[in-house]
Design an enzyme around this catalytic site. Sequence first.
Site, PDB file in Angstrom:
ATOM      1  N   ASP A  32       1.108  -1.136  -0.017  1.00 56.93           N
ATOM      2  CA  ASP A  32      -0.100  -0.083   0.134  1.00 56.93           C
ATOM      3  C   ASP A  32       1.094   1.644   0.137  1.00 56.93           C
ATOM      4  O   ASP A  32       2.036   1.156   0.304  1.00 56.93           O
ATOM      5  CB  ASP A  32      -0.865  -0.137   1.184  1.00 56.93           C
ATOM      6  CG  ASP A  32      -1.967   0.912   1.418  1.00 56.93           C
ATOM      7  OD1 ASP A  32      -1.968   1.856   0.826  1.00 56.93           O
ATOM      8  OD2 ASP A  32      -3.200   0.305   1.423  1.00 56.93           O
ATOM      9  N   GLY A  80     -13.805   6.812  -2.406  1.00 55.50           N
ATOM     10  CA  GLY A  80     -14.016   7.764  -1.302  1.00 55.50           C
ATOM     11  C   GLY A  80     -15.654   6.724  -1.638  1.00 55.50           C
ATOM     12  O   GLY A  80     -15.955   6.943  -1.799  1.00 55.50           O
ATOM     13  N   TYR A 148     -16.056   5.994 -11.514  1.00 58.99           N
ATOM     14  CA  TYR A 148     -15.587   4.792 -11.088  1.00 58.99           C
ATOM     15  C   TYR A 148     -16.209   3.985 -11.045  1.00 58.99           C
ATOM     16  O   TYR A 148     -15.718   2.357 -11.385  1.00 58.99           O
ATOM     17  CB  TYR A 148     -16.712   5.247  -9.521  1.00 58.99           C
ATOM     18  CG  TYR A 148     -15.792   4.467  -8.234  1.00 58.99           C
ATOM     19  CD1 TYR A 148     -14.561   4.248  -7.538  1.00 58.99           C
ATOM     20  CD2 TYR A 148     -16.638   3.897  -7.885  1.00 58.99           C
ATOM     21  CE1 TYR A 148     -14.309   3.386  -6.529  1.00 58.99           C
ATOM     22  CE2 TYR A 148     -16.479   2.632  -6.761  1.00 58.99           C
ATOM     23  CZ  TYR A 148     -15.439   2.359  -6.288  1.00 58.99           C
ATOM     24  OH  TYR A 148     -15.575   1.322  -5.131  1.00 58.99           O
ATOM     25  N   GLU A 190     -15.045   9.259   3.665  1.00 58.65           N
ATOM     26  CA  GLU A 190     -16.098   9.002   4.114  1.00 58.65           C
ATOM     27  C   GLU A 190     -17.115   8.496   3.171  1.00 58.65           C
ATOM     28  O   GLU A 190     -17.391   9.600   2.507  1.00 58.65           O
ATOM     29  CB  GLU A 190     -16.247   9.047   5.905  1.00 58.65           C
ATOM     30  CG  GLU A 190     -16.199  10.451   5.544  1.00 58.65           C
ATOM     31  CD  GLU A 190     -15.131  11.675   5.496  1.00 58.65           C
ATOM     32  OE1 GLU A 190     -14.383  12.020   4.416  1.00 58.65           O
ATOM     33  OE2 GLU A 190     -15.824  13.078   5.989  1.00 58.65           O
ATOM     34  N   ARG A 219     -30.191   2.171  -0.796  1.00 57.07           N
ATOM     35  CA  ARG A 219     -29.104   1.367  -0.517  1.00 57.07           C
ATOM     36  C   ARG A 219     -28.787   0.489   0.346  1.00 57.07           C
ATOM     37  O   ARG A 219     -29.663  -0.247   1.266  1.00 57.07           O
ATOM     38  CB  ARG A 219     -28.028   2.532  -0.010  1.00 57.07           C
ATOM     39  CG  ARG A 219     -27.828   3.424  -0.652  1.00 57.07           C
ATOM     40  CD  ARG A 219     -26.317   3.094  -2.303  1.00 57.07           C
ATOM     41  NE  ARG A 219     -26.135   4.079  -2.480  1.00 57.07           N
ATOM     42  CZ  ARG A 219     -27.146   5.028  -3.259  1.00 57.07           C
ATOM     43  NH1 ARG A 219     -28.503   4.685  -3.983  1.00 57.07           N
ATOM     44  NH2 ARG A 219     -27.005   6.279  -4.141  1.00 57.07           N
TER      45      ARG A 219
END
Length: 326
Positions: A32, A80, A148, A190, A219
């Site tokens: 990472d 993100g 994304y 976040e 969701r």
Amino acid sequence: MKKVLVCGAGGFIGSHLVKRLKKDGAWVRGADLKYPEFSPTAADEFLILDLREEKNCLAAVTLPDGGPFDEVYQLAADMGGMGFIHSAECEIMRNSALINIHMTHAAATAGVKRYFFSSSACVYRNMKADEPALTEDDAYPALPDNEYGWEKLYAERAAMAYGRRYGMTVRLARFQNCFGPEGTWRGGREKAPAALGRKIAEAADGGTIEVWGEGSAMRAYTYIDDMVEGIVRLMGSDLENGVNIGRPEYVSVDDLVATIAGVAGKKIHMKHIKGPVGVLARNFTNDRIRSTGWESNFSLKDGIARTYPWIRDQVEAGRKKAAKNI
Ligand code: NAD
């Protein structure tokens, strides 16, 4: 002993996955840009590497004895929540694509046997709340709602192409929203459960928090232990092509706020403001992952009950630190 590489091992899901793989008896190398933020890594070895660079991907997949890794889990991404996804389109398209192009190539040419890629529910098109569930095949014809999702689709295809050419077994998970302790909870990256958890922890009982959008977007939120279990089962399975992993408990953003406030024991009012929300709804089948014996064991409320106290403690620790510095 199985030798495993986890890319993105300094991140939320990657660091939890490393703990699980160690528990299962593997030798684990993590890679990472950074170490895990909230607790020490469980990996046997941790390489700080920028995986956008080909030479670093080659270094990550190279073992001292020259042999190949049995498994590579690729979770590194420029990543993100909705705020980040909408404001950092170019960074996502460039950084994550570079990581995936080089890592699939490096793993395949190094002779890695099994390759896992963390894709996303963002590969699917927008949906209405009452539409029947989409299956994995419904990702095509493709119309992801954001860049994304397009990058994830491209990376899925790159992994499959390298798998075909080099005889590398590829497993592709499409994650729903994942949350839990030690996930990013501030700073702009976040996701909704952590952002709302932080706002509720900061608010007084009876206070008001700001919520992006109208609060009606539907969701599903999957607790980290369920997600890690799904990853491990998928990697050990014979399931080819994309596989959805997510708890089929669909709630509105307002319901999510109510669940967190309930766990926090606070009365919270909401002020809906303009902000990036993403698709109106999600609804996917989980039949493929369930064929491995996987089931979600944590309801949203159970997961929040394990996550909120951790976020509240982070907020408290931040407050104390700030007070000390005055
Ligand atoms: P995360 O941001 O916590 O972890 C990603 C890690 O990748 C970070 O530690 C970051 O430092 C690392 N990284 C970024 N750029 C790098 C680079 N150039 N070189 C090396 N490492 C780099 O995110 P996460 O929530 O743990 O997500 C893991 C994976 O799962 C990602 O691929 C993400 O897109 C996918 N995913 C996550 C969710 C979710 O809800 N968390 C949902 C769908 C898909």
